[in-house]
Scaffold this motif. Structure first.
Motif, mmCIF file in Angstrom:
data_model
loop_
_atom_site.group_PDB
_atom_site.id
_atom_site.type_symbol
_atom_site.label_atom_id
_atom_site.label_comp_id
_atom_site.label_asym_id
_atom_site.label_seq_id
_atom_site.Cartn_x
_atom_site.Cartn_y
_atom_site.Cartn_z
ATOM 1 N N LEU A 71 7.755 -9.329 -7.080
ATOM 2 C CA LEU A 71 6.348 -9.690 -7.326
ATOM 3 C C LEU A 71 5.386 -8.697 -6.700
ATOM 4 N N ILE A 72 5.836 -8.003 -5.638
ATOM 5 C CA ILE A 72 5.006 -6.975 -4.993
ATOM 6 C C ILE A 72 5.864 -5.744 -4.701
ATOM 7 N N GLY A 110 0.368 -7.449 -0.973
ATOM 8 C CA GLY A 110 0.369 -6.636 -2.181
ATOM 9 C C GLY A 110 -0.980 -6.543 -2.855
ATOM 10 N N ASN A 111 -1.980 -7.222 -2.288
ATOM 11 C CA ASN A 111 -3.309 -7.241 -2.900
ATOM 12 C C ASN A 111 -4.406 -6.778 -1.955
ATOM 13 N N ALA A 112 -4.048 -6.012 -0.942
ATOM 14 C CA ALA A 112 -5.028 -5.649 0.083
ATOM 15 C C ALA A 112 -6.234 -4.921 -0.504
ATOM 16 N N VAL A 113 -6.002 -3.911 -1.342
ATOM 17 C CA VAL A 113 -7.110 -3.130 -1.901
ATOM 18 C C VAL A 113 -7.902 -3.971 -2.898
ATOM 19 N N TYR A 114 -7.203 -4.621 -3.815
ATOM 20 C CA TYR A 114 -7.880 -5.446 -4.818
ATOM 21 C C TYR A 114 -8.708 -6.544 -4.159
ATOM 22 N N MET A 129 -8.402 -14.376 -4.751
ATOM 23 C CA MET A 129 -7.516 -13.502 -3.979
ATOM 24 C C MET A 129 -8.184 -12.999 -2.708
ATOM 25 N N GLU A 130 -9.524 -12.989 -2.680
ATOM 26 C CA GLU A 130 -10.207 -12.473 -1.492
ATOM 27 C C GLU A 130 -10.504 -13.570 -0.469
ATOM 28 N N GLU A 131 -10.068 -14.800 -0.775
ATOM 29 C CA GLU A 131 -10.352 -15.904 0.140
ATOM 30 C C GLU A 131 -9.208 -16.175 1.111
ATOM 31 N N SER A 132 -8.128 -15.429 0.974
ATOM 32 C CA SER A 132 -7.011 -15.580 1.891
ATOM 33 C C SER A 132 -6.207 -14.277 1.901
ATOM 34 N N ILE A 133 -5.087 -14.271 2.581
ATOM 35 C CA ILE A 133 -4.233 -13.086 2.651
ATOM 36 C C ILE A 133 -3.121 -13.211 1.615
ATOM 37 N N PHE A 134 -3.078 -12.253 0.685
ATOM 38 C CA PHE A 134 -2.029 -12.216 -0.329
ATOM 39 C C PHE A 134 -1.357 -10.847 -0.265
ATOM 40 N N LEU A 167 0.812 -1.216 0.000
ATOM 41 C CA LEU A 167 0.000 0.000 0.000
ATOM 42 C C LEU A 167 0.848 1.271 0.000
ATOM 43 N N ASN A 168 1.967 1.287 0.712
ATOM 44 C CA ASN A 168 2.782 2.502 0.767
ATOM 45 C C ASN A 168 3.476 2.784 -0.566
ATOM 46 N N ASN A 169 3.549 1.757 -1.443
ATOM 47 C CA ASN A 169 4.145 1.956 -2.772
ATOM 48 C C ASN A 169 3.099 2.225 -3.842
#
Length: 306
Positions: free
Chosen positions: A305-306, A197-201, A190-195, A140-142
């Motif tokens: 990758l992130i 670099g994908n918090a917002v998506y 992606m919304e079924e677990s913690i990934f 998120l900070n990037n």
């Protein structure tokens, strides 16, 4: 009775309850929630984000099944190009085009969506596919404000507003003719677990899943709702984010054919590889997932990758 025997019985009961939480939904999903797409052949399929990736593949699969389609995308040139491609494959097809950019529709939603609804009001739409989306893979900070705004705006507003506009049409049609309508919302594993670099998506896709499931019960028996949560599908967006080499991937055409061929009301993962992924993500306890995230996030950052 010895304490260890009591403990064994307690664990056995908990295990049976846990197992039933997987088995009973699977039985219902397999035998009682099938959607027959032929019942929706009476009208058009409206597909947003229809000139690339999953949206384009879905449009092609609907055409193969004999549907009339409305392609929605922001580029008139790409719309015309895709239409030409489809007509080469299926010369007798009926294909309509609507050019609209949803990137900043949330800044003036009343005007934009009222104009859009006026455009589509002349078509008898039987299926709505809310596919348009935006994603980047960054901490998120990037991330830039522009990308954050785009992901929230594109992933949330069109699916919500267009569905809202068409619900009344679908309900009126059902009351008059008993013809059902179908809404397909594109989610993500992606919304079924913690990934990382994908918090917002992931958050926007979790919204789509809850939105779809909530409406499914609100309009049960009148309108069909299905959310499809794909795993990795090799699309231009995936290539842009450099995640195409991750396991359990497939191409858009294979995914679209599998998804529509076995569509169920409620939650779908579409392709067999993604069903396995969805099962694993939901089966592994959250605490173990967090440990895996902590062990791999450093390597993911180093590899870019992130």
């Amino acid at each position: 009775m010895e304490w260890y025997i009591i403990l064994w019985h307690i664990l056995a009961i908990i295990g049976c309850i846990k197992l039933s939480c997987y088995v009973l939904p699977l039985l219902y999903w397999t035998f009682f929630s099938c959607i027959n797409l032929n019942q929706f052949l009476y009208g058009y399929v409206l597909i947003t984000g229809a000139t690339d990736g999953i949206g384009k593949a879905m449009a092609k699969e609907f055409l193969r099944r004999g549907f009339k389609i409305i392609l929605v995308s922001r580029s008139p040139e790409k719309l015309q190009k895709v239409k030409s491609e489809f007509l080469d494959l299926y010369p007798q097809s009926i294909i309509e085009l609507i050019a609209i950019d949803f990137s900043y529709s949330h800044r003036n939603p009343i005007k934009i969506y009222e104009n859009f609804f006026e455009t589509i009001s002349n078509f008898n739409i039987s299926i709505l596919v809310n596919n348009v989306g935006s994603a980047t893979v960054k901490l998120l900070n990037n991330e830039t404000f522009e990308n954050i705004e785009s992901m929230i705006g594109v992933n949330v507003y069109p699916s919500t507003m267009i569905t809202h506009q068409l619900i009344g049409v679908f309900l009126k049609r059902y009351e008059e003719t008993k013809q059902k309508s179908l809404v397909i919302n594109m989610g993500s594993t992606m919304e079924e677990s913690i990934f990382p670099g994908n918090a917002v998506y992931s958050a926007t896709k979790r919204y789509n899943a809850f939105f779809s499931e909530g409406l499914r019960y609100e309009y049960l028996g009148k309108i069909e709702f299905a959310v499809i949560k794909p795993g990795l599908v090799i699309t231009p967006m995936v290539k842009k984010n450099k995640t195409q080499d991750l396991p359990l991937s497939t191409d858009p055409d294979t995914f679209a054919r599998a998804s529509l061929g076995g569509l169920r009301s409620g939650v779908n993962h579409g392709y067999w590889k993604h069903k396995i992924l969805g099962f694993l993500l939901n089966f592994v306890p959250y605490q173990i997932t967090i440990i895996l995230v902590r062990l791999t996030i450093g390597s993911a950052i180093k590899k870019g990758l992130i």
